[in-house]
Every structure is written in structure tokens, then in C-alpha cells.
Design an enzyme around this catalytic site. Structure first.
Site, short mmCIF file in Angstrom:
data_model
loop_
_atom_site.label_atom_id
_atom_site.label_comp_id
_atom_site.label_asym_id
_atom_site.label_seq_id
_atom_site.Cartn_x
_atom_site.Cartn_y
_atom_site.Cartn_z
CB CYS A 1 -0.94 0.00 1.20
SG CYS A 1 -2.26 -1.20 1.03
N1 LIG Z 1 -5.07 -6.01 2.00
C1 LIG Z 1 -4.96 -4.83 2.60
O1 LIG Z 1 -4.45 -4.70 3.69
C2 LIG Z 1 -5.49 -3.57 1.90
C3 LIG Z 1 -5.58 -2.38 2.65
C4 LIG Z 1 -6.06 -1.24 2.02
C5 LIG Z 1 -6.40 -1.29 0.68
N2 LIG Z 1 -6.28 -2.47 -0.03
C6 LIG Z 1 -6.63 -2.44 -1.44
O2 LIG Z 1 -7.61 -3.44 -1.71
C7 LIG Z 1 -7.41 -3.99 -3.01
C8 LIG Z 1 -7.28 -5.49 -2.92
O3 LIG Z 1 -6.15 -5.79 -2.14
P1 LIG Z 1 -5.89 -7.23 -1.52
O4 LIG Z 1 -4.72 -7.10 -0.61
O5 LIG Z 1 -7.15 -7.82 -1.02
O6 LIG Z 1 -5.44 -7.99 -2.85
P2 LIG Z 1 -5.12 -9.53 -3.02
O7 LIG Z 1 -4.09 -9.59 -4.06
O8 LIG Z 1 -4.90 -10.15 -1.70
O9 LIG Z 1 -6.47 -10.21 -3.57
C9 LIG Z 1 -7.55 -9.77 -4.23
C10 LIG Z 1 -8.43 -10.92 -4.73
O10 LIG Z 1 -8.93 -10.51 -6.00
C11 LIG Z 1 -9.13 -11.67 -6.78
N3 LIG Z 1 -9.27 -11.29 -8.19
C12 LIG Z 1 -8.34 -10.83 -9.05
N4 LIG Z 1 -8.89 -10.58 -10.25
C13 LIG Z 1 -10.20 -10.88 -10.15
C14 LIG Z 1 -11.31 -10.83 -11.05
N5 LIG Z 1 -11.16 -10.39 -12.30
N6 LIG Z 1 -12.50 -11.21 -10.60
C15 LIG Z 1 -12.67 -11.63 -9.34
N7 LIG Z 1 -11.68 -11.70 -8.44
C16 LIG Z 1 -10.46 -11.34 -8.84
C17 LIG Z 1 -7.89 -12.48 -6.47
O11 LIG Z 1 -8.11 -13.83 -6.82
C18 LIG Z 1 -7.75 -12.27 -4.97
O12 LIG Z 1 -8.48 -13.25 -4.26
C19 LIG Z 1 -6.17 -3.30 -3.60
O13 LIG Z 1 -6.56 -2.25 -4.39
C20 LIG Z 1 -5.46 -2.79 -2.35
O14 LIG Z 1 -4.67 -1.66 -2.62
C21 LIG Z 1 -5.84 -3.61 0.57
#
Ligand SMILES: NC(=O)c1ccc[n+]([C@@H]2O[C@H](COP(=O)([O-])OP(=O)(O)OC[C@H]3O[C@@H](n4cnc5c(N)ncnc54)[C@H](O)[C@@H]3O)[C@@H](O)[C@H]2O)c1
Length: 363
Positions: A201
């Protein structure tokens, strides 16, 4: 879960049954530019199966304009209209992994709809799962709020990191003056220096903002670029300080046995994505040191293409090392024991505080 209304599926067809659809897919960078293909693919799947009247929520961190300019055209490609056939809002994920005080329920949610009705519907939805929901008038302002939060953190970390390197030259204890300044109850927020920034992030998100500013306004976000320079240099600085410490003992980095404590990017998690610890270890390796690592949450890491396992017997590794570098201070680390067993400790996170034992040197 107990109501039986939450279902998991690996195909998009069940979207047709959903009244609320959340898009929370990764938004990485590719060649220093946002890579939105996950959002585009997910939005296309949603568009193909969306039922009339559904509420769509984008949660992925992204540049201002994504919801309105990228997601709406994809959702409307099937002939449906935002505000008429479906509602669309942006609500950034703010979760802080490893944070025991603030979780999903007690971290306020921002929501900004494409239309006022979308904002209202999103507020009603999130109020069922979080204590406080804050409506924002546009999707752009909501997207920018999320980026401001992480840019604020990035720049403030750079500020204390740069001060730490300068104050080392001046012989001023950085933690002491940060703690002293931190007693001011207003207008100051305490940030601590460290070996650099990591995770998926803080190092990435501000780039969404600078990329969009450059693309739309043709200007640089200079302050951020400087902060990125400072934070990216920190692993290198840590390595040079280790060199200095060994030199004072009449030793070279080459051949020195160094134990790195903590390879995760932050305390109490097992996530090594973008971790500055890996860069420190990699650079020490390159300079010929024999580096071992320990992490309660990470068994093995890949450095320079080679997989290496963490040490299991922390006690004897502490005693064998010429220098122990504390990179990620997991709360399970017994600092007193570390200082008692190790010959020399470099505390890159000021975990020992200003009253550290004489064999502990702070960043
Ligand atoms: N994890 C955190 O701590 C956190 C905190 C703040 C913001 N975010 C934001 O949240 C978003 C997601 O982050 P994350 O850490 O959960 O990512 P991640 O990589 O852990 O996973 C996201 C999920 O999306 C799925 N995915 C990918 N393409 C897809 C599609 N076309 N259709 C359906 N599912 C699909 C993947 O299989 C995975 O399960 C990002 O933009 C990130 O910046 C995450």
C-alpha cells in the site's frame, strides 16, 4: 455467515443473484503506472451478470477518476444506466493488517456515490458492518482521500527518516527528540524512522496520485518524489551503518556473521511483499556478509533467486552473530534477551527506546 446469505463462488454467474456487488481486486503498478486490468476484468464480469437495481461498490485503491471514467463505461456497455438501472459508489478499503486496536468495524468507512442515491444506498449497506460511515460528495474526492491518507504516511515517514540520517551526523538521538515533540497534544503526529517502507500500500498508492497529476495536469508531485527518494535509500543507509559499526569493531562486512531479525514488512504479520528487510539482506549478501534471518511469521524467503530458510534456534544464532540487526520488531521479540545474548545490535526501529543497553545502537 449464519444467515446463509453469504456465498462464495469462483465464477461470475452468482452476481445475477446479488443485490450488492463489491469489487476489491488488486490494483498493482506496472512500469510505475497503475495496472487496472483486474478492475476492468472484474467490472466486465459484473456488467455481464448485474441484476437491475443492484448496488456496485468499488473498494480497490486507485487514482481519482477510476470509478466514474473507467468503471461506469464498462458497466454501461450492456446498455444499462448508472443511477437508473444500477447504483455505483466508491468506498476505499482502509484495513491495517496486524492492527489490534482498529479493525473493520471500528475504522470509519468513506463512501462516495456516482449519484446521491448511490451514496445513500452505500451508507445503508456499510452501516450494517461498520460503526461509522462518512459520506463524501463525489467518487473522485473519495478516491483522493484514500490516496491522501497513504501519501501523508509516506511523506511523514520520509521526514523522520531523513532527520534520522542527518541527526546521526549531528550526534542527536532521534528517538528522544521525536518523543519530546510527540508530547505536543495538537498539530503533531508521531512517526518513527526505520529501514524503509514496504507492503503493497504505502510504497504504491501515492504513485496513483502522482501518475494522475502528471497525466491530467502535466505537473510533478515533487514533494512525494523526494519522499520516495528518501525512503528508497533507507535500506542502503542501514547497510552503510552496519558497515560503520563493524568497522569500529575492527571487522569488515565481508565474512561477518549477521543475523537479521524480522523480514516481514511490518510487525506481527507474515507478509514480505516489498519488505525493506529483504533489500538489506540482499545488499549485505552482495558485500560478502554471511547473513541469516529469523522471523516468527516467515519460514523462508527468496533472495537473489535463492530460497533460504530462517533460523530455528534464535538463542544460539544471537550468540553466534557478529552483529544482530533488528529490522521488524515483532512484539514476541524479547528485547532484553536479545541484548543480553548478542554482541552488537543495530536497532533500526528504535524498539529499545532511548535507554538502550550499551551494545545496542539505534538508527
Ligand atoms: N489487504 C490490505 O491490507 C489492503 C488495505 C487497504 C487497501 N487495499 C486495497 O484493496 C485492493 C485489494 O487488495 P488485496 O490485498 O485484497 O489484494 P489480493 O491480491 O490479496 O487479492 C484480491 C483478490 O482478488 C481476486 N481477483 C483478481 N482478479 C479478479 C477478477 N477479475 N475477478 C474476481 N476476483 C479477482 C484475487 O483472486 C484475490 O483473491 C487493492 O486495491 C489494495 O490496494 C488492501
Amino acid at each position: 455467515m449464519r444467515s446463509g446469505r453469504l456465498r462464495f463462488a469462483a465464477t461470475p454467474e452468482p452476481i445475477a443473484d446479488a443485490e450488492v456487488v463489491l469489487i476489491c481486486v488488486p490494483t498493482p503498478l506496472r512500469d510505475h503506472a497503475p495496472d487496472l486490468h483486474f478492475v476492468e476484468e472484474a467490472a466486465a464480469d459484473v456488467a455481464a451478470h448485474l441484476r437491475v437495481g443492484a448496488l456496485v461498490l468499488l473498494e480497490s485503491t486507485t487514482y481519482p477518476g477510476t470509478t466514474d471514467d473507467l468503471v461506469i463505461p464498462i458497466l454501461e456497455a450492456t446498455g444499462r444506466r448508472s443511477g437508473l438501472d444500477f447504483l455505483l459508489a466508491y468506498s476505499p478499503e482502509r484495513v491495517d493488517p496486524g492492527n489490534r486496536e482498529y479493525g473493520m468495524r471500528n475504522t470509519p468507512r468513506l463512501v462516495g456515490g456516482h449519484t446521491p442515491a448511490a451514496t445513500d444506498a452505500a451508507v445503508v449497506f456499510y452501516e450494517q458492518i461498520v460503526d461509522k460511515v462518512v459520506p463524501v460528495s463525489t467518487t473522485r474526492a473519495t478516491e483522493t482521500a484514500k490516496l491522501l491518507e497513504n501519501t501523508f504516511r509516506h511523506i511523514n515517514i520520509a521526514l523522520v527518516n531523513e532527520l534520522a540520517t542527518l541527526c546521526h551526523e549531528l550526534g542527536i538521538d532521534v528517538l528522544e527528540f521525536i518523543d519530546a515533540a510527540g508530547t505536543k497534544p495538537f498539530g503533531f503526529m508521531r512517526f518513527a524512522p526505520g529501514p524503509g517502507i514496504g507492503g503493497h500500500c504505502i510504497p504504491l498508492d501515492p504513485t496513483y496520485l502522482s501518475w494522475q497529476i502528471r497525466r491530467q495536469v502535466g505537473r510533478r508531485f515533487g514533494l512525494l518524489e523526494q519522499a520516495q527518494d528518501v525512503n528508497e535509500r533507507m535500506p542502503n543507509y542501514v547497510v552503510s551503518r552496519i558497515g560503520e559499526m563493524l568497522n569500529e569493531q575492527g571487522r569488515a562486512v565481508r565474512g561477518a556473521r549477521i543475523l537479521a531479525l524480522g523480514v516481514a514488512y511490518k510487525p506481527d504479520v507474515g507478509d514480505v511483499r516489498g519488505s525493506p528487510s529483504l533489500q538489506v539482506i540482499q545488499q549485505l549478501h552482495r558485500r560478502g556478509a554471511e547473513v541469516e534471518f529469523h522471523d516468527f511469521f516467515v519460514d523462508a524467503v527468496t533472495i537473489n533467486g535463492e530460497r533460504s530458510n530462517g533460523v530455528r534456534d534464535l538463542g544460539s544464532s544471537l550468540e553466534k552473530a557478529d552483529l544482530v540487526v533488528l529490522l521488524t520488531p515483532h512484539t514476541r521479540y524479547d528485547l532484553e534477551d536479545i541484548a543480553a545474548r548478542a554482541r552488537l545490535v543495530f536497532d533500526t526501529r528504535n524498539a529499545f527506546g532511548p535507554r538502550r543497553p550499551p551494545n545496542v545502537v539505534a538508527l
